[in-house]
Design a protein around this motif. Structure first.
Motif, PDB file in Angstrom:
ATOM      1  N   PHE A 156       0.819  -1.214   0.000  1.00 42.21           N
ATOM      2  CA  PHE A 156       0.000   0.000   0.000  1.00 42.21           C
ATOM      3  C   PHE A 156       0.856   1.269   0.000  1.00 42.21           C
ATOM      4  CE2 PHE A 156      -2.369  -3.465   1.938  1.00 42.21           C
ATOM      5  CZ  PHE A 156      -3.476  -3.489   1.103  1.00 42.21           C
ATOM      6  N   PRO A 157       1.594   1.508  -1.104  1.00 35.77           N
ATOM      7  CA  PRO A 157       2.426   2.715  -1.160  1.00 35.77           C
ATOM      8  C   PRO A 157       1.581   3.974  -1.033  1.00 35.77           C
ATOM      9  CG  PRO A 157       2.217   1.701  -3.338  1.00 35.77           C
ATOM     10  CD  PRO A 157       1.649   0.734  -2.350  1.00 35.77           C
ATOM     11  N   GLY A 158       2.194   5.003  -0.435  1.00 36.06           N
ATOM     12  CA  GLY A 158       1.484   6.276  -0.288  1.00 36.06           C
ATOM     13  C   GLY A 158       0.419   6.264   0.778  1.00 36.06           C
ATOM     14  N   THR A 159       0.481   5.278   1.693  1.00 37.06           N
ATOM     15  CA  THR A 159      -0.547   5.176   2.727  1.00 37.06           C
ATOM     16  C   THR A 159       0.023   5.562   4.088  1.00 37.06           C
ATOM     17  OG1 THR A 159      -1.625   3.395   1.491  1.00 37.06           O
ATOM     18  CG2 THR A 159      -2.217   3.619   3.797  1.00 37.06           C
ATOM     19  N   TRP A 160      -0.734   6.395   4.810  1.00 37.24           N
ATOM     20  CA  TRP A 160      -0.373   6.813   6.170  1.00 37.24           C
ATOM     21  C   TRP A 160      -1.455   6.337   7.134  1.00 37.24           C
ATOM     22  CZ3 TRP A 160       0.820  12.765   5.254  1.00 37.24           C
ATOM     23  CH2 TRP A 160       1.951  12.884   4.439  1.00 37.24           C
ATOM     24  N   MET A 161      -1.058   6.079   8.380  1.00 33.50           N
ATOM     25  CA  MET A 161      -2.013   5.644   9.405  1.00 33.50           C
ATOM     26  C   MET A 161      -1.611   6.231  10.757  1.00 33.50           C
ATOM     27  SD  MET A 161      -3.111   1.749  10.319  1.00 33.50           S
ATOM     28  CE  MET A 161      -2.414   1.283  11.882  1.00 33.50           C
ATOM     29  N   THR A 162      -2.575   6.627  11.545  1.00 33.09           N
ATOM     30  CA  THR A 162      -2.264   7.108  12.896  1.00 33.09           C
ATOM     31  C   THR A 162      -1.700   5.958  13.720  1.00 33.09           C
ATOM     32  OG1 THR A 162      -4.584   6.684  13.454  1.00 33.09           O
ATOM     33  CG2 THR A 162      -3.985   8.963  12.974  1.00 33.09           C
TER      34      THR A 162
ATOM     35  N   ILE B  15       0.310  -1.348   8.875  1.00 33.39           N
ATOM     36  CA  ILE B  15      -0.654  -0.784   7.920  1.00 33.39           C
ATOM     37  C   ILE B  15      -1.359  -1.913   7.164  1.00 33.39           C
ATOM     38  CG2 ILE B  15      -0.878   0.537   5.767  1.00 33.39           C
ATOM     39  CD1 ILE B  15       1.356   2.394   6.806  1.00 33.39           C
ATOM     40  N   GLU B  16      -0.585  -2.885   6.710  1.00 38.34           N
ATOM     41  CA  GLU B  16      -1.162  -3.984   5.924  1.00 38.34           C
ATOM     42  C   GLU B  16      -2.257  -4.720   6.699  1.00 38.34           C
ATOM     43  OE1 GLU B  16       0.044  -7.113   2.586  1.00 38.34           O
ATOM     44  OE2 GLU B  16       1.674  -6.227   3.755  1.00 38.34           O
ATOM     45  N   LYS B  17      -1.972  -5.010   7.958  1.00 40.86           N
ATOM     46  CA  LYS B  17      -2.957  -5.712   8.797  1.00 40.86           C
ATOM     47  C   LYS B  17      -4.224  -4.864   8.965  1.00 40.86           C
ATOM     48  CE  LYS B  17      -3.086  -8.306  13.174  1.00 40.86           C
ATOM     49  NZ  LYS B  17      -4.394  -7.929  13.698  1.00 40.86           N
ATOM     50  N   ALA B  18      -4.032  -3.574   9.245  1.00 43.85           N
ATOM     51  CA  ALA B  18      -5.183  -2.689   9.457  1.00 43.85           C
ATOM     52  C   ALA B  18      -6.053  -2.582   8.209  1.00 43.85           C
ATOM     53  CB  ALA B  18      -4.697  -1.304   9.877  1.00 43.85           C
TER      54      ALA B  18
ATOM     55  N   ALA C 211      -9.529   0.085  10.478  1.00 42.58           N
ATOM     56  CA  ALA C 211      -9.523   1.545  10.645  1.00 42.58           C
ATOM     57  C   ALA C 211     -10.345   2.203   9.550  1.00 42.58           C
ATOM     58  CB  ALA C 211      -8.086   2.068  10.590  1.00 42.58           C
ATOM     59  N   TYR C 212     -10.907   3.359   9.868  1.00 41.05           N
ATOM     60  CA  TYR C 212     -11.653   4.133   8.878  1.00 41.05           C
ATOM     61  C   TYR C 212     -10.663   4.622   7.819  1.00 41.05           C
ATOM     62  CZ  TYR C 212     -15.295   7.280   7.124  1.00 41.05           C
ATOM     63  OH  TYR C 212     -16.238   7.908   6.335  1.00 41.05           O
ATOM     64  N   THR C 213     -10.994   4.388   6.549  1.00 36.24           N
ATOM     65  CA  THR C 213     -10.039   4.591   5.454  1.00 36.24           C
ATOM     66  C   THR C 213     -10.594   5.601   4.444  1.00 36.24           C
ATOM     67  OG1 THR C 213      -9.244   2.341   5.739  1.00 36.24           O
ATOM     68  CG2 THR C 213      -8.741   3.407   3.655  1.00 36.24           C
ATOM     69  N   TYR C 214      -9.761   6.543   4.062  1.00 40.70           N
ATOM     70  CA  TYR C 214     -10.270   7.622   3.205  1.00 40.70           C
ATOM     71  C   TYR C 214      -9.155   8.219   2.367  1.00 40.70           C
ATOM     72  CZ  TYR C 214      -8.066  10.725   6.608  1.00 40.70           C
ATOM     73  OH  TYR C 214      -7.150  11.364   7.401  1.00 40.70           O
TER      74      TYR C 214
END
Length: 271
Positions: A3-9, A63-66, A72-75
């Protein structure tokens, strides 16, 4: 691929697929603030801690697991293609970057030599023909996207649908896609769906425009930059973005979307 370009809290409250030139600095800072109760000191793109990013190897399995378990809410967030490519030009081509250099080293000299672009300089107050230079840049952007020459397309002007599709193709699903043009409304929907360690009041959040002040100001209305040929090139590059995200191709002066995003259509067409 992942998931390149993905950020997560770090708290796992939300996952965001970054789309360059679509309020990504502000969104990243909101994510950081929602976990830590303070903003990151500097450009959030440089943050190496306090926010999970796919570019960090230690963040990838988290991130992959989430994403795969939909924890997680994804947007993500999109923007009118006309104003987005203009912003890319003024920031990345005509502007000076935070490090005091031109973007990507020899990129601007190449454009001056091969496409006849002018960009001015801080010394002359960035005095150049913005419309002529932008239209030549557009030709270059099309060449990079269509033929990958004279270089690979850059993330700041490659189509939003391309960024957004990698996330879907690799098994992710968006809960929401909102518009930069109605940012507070869209971001509020995200915040209403999640619990965060620190409450975010969007009315008091500053806008983090990291590119501002490093280059020329746009001197003309948006529509003045796009003649018939320019719009033909824009359609060639961004027709999917106009169709999927409901922006008005016929009227460059109308930056607002014509309707809401259909998430089922997005997942079907970009999956």
């Amino acid at each position: 691929m992942g998931f390149p370009g993905t950020w997560m809290t770090e708290s796992g409250s939300m996952v965001y697929r970054v789309v360059p030139k679509c309020a990504c600095s502000t969104i990243g800072q909101i994510m950081f603030y929602s976990d830590h109760g303070r903003f990151f000191d500097g450009d959030i793109h440089d943050a190496a801690e306090g926010l999970h990013k796919w570019a960090r190897e230690d963040s990838q399995p988290i991130i992959e697991k989430a994403v795969k378990e939909r924890q997680a809410y994804t947007y993500t967030c999109v923007r009118n293609p006309y104003t987005r490519i203009l912003s890319s030009f003024f920031d990345k081509i005509a502007g000076i970057q935070r490090n005091g250099q031109r973007y990507r080293g020899n990129l601007v000299p190449t454009l001056i030599q091969k496409y006849g672009i002018e960009v001015g300089s801080p010394e002359d107050g960035f005095d150049f023909d913005q419309i002529a230079s932008f239209r030549r840049f557009l030709l270059f952007a099309r060449d990079t996207i269509r033929w990958k020459k004279p270089m690979e397309p850059d993330i700041h002007w490659s189509a939003m649908s391309g960024h957004i599709s990698t996330f879907i193709a690799n098994g992710g699903r968006y809960d929401q896609i909102f518009f930069t043009e109605t940012f507070n409304d869209g971001m509020q929907v995200v915040l209403d769906h999640i619990e965060t360690p620190h409450k975010v009041d969007l009315a008091t959040i500053p806008r983090f425009n990291e590119s501002e002040g490093h280059g020329p100001k746009r001197a003309h209305p948006v529509e003045d930059y796009f003649d018939d040929l320019s719009r033909h090139l824009i359609w060639e590059i961004y027709h999917k973005d106009f169709q999927l995200f409901r922006y008005d191709f016929d009227d460059p002066s109308n930056k607002m979307p014509l309707g809401e995003v259909d998430l089922d259509e997005i997942h079907a067409k970009l999956g």
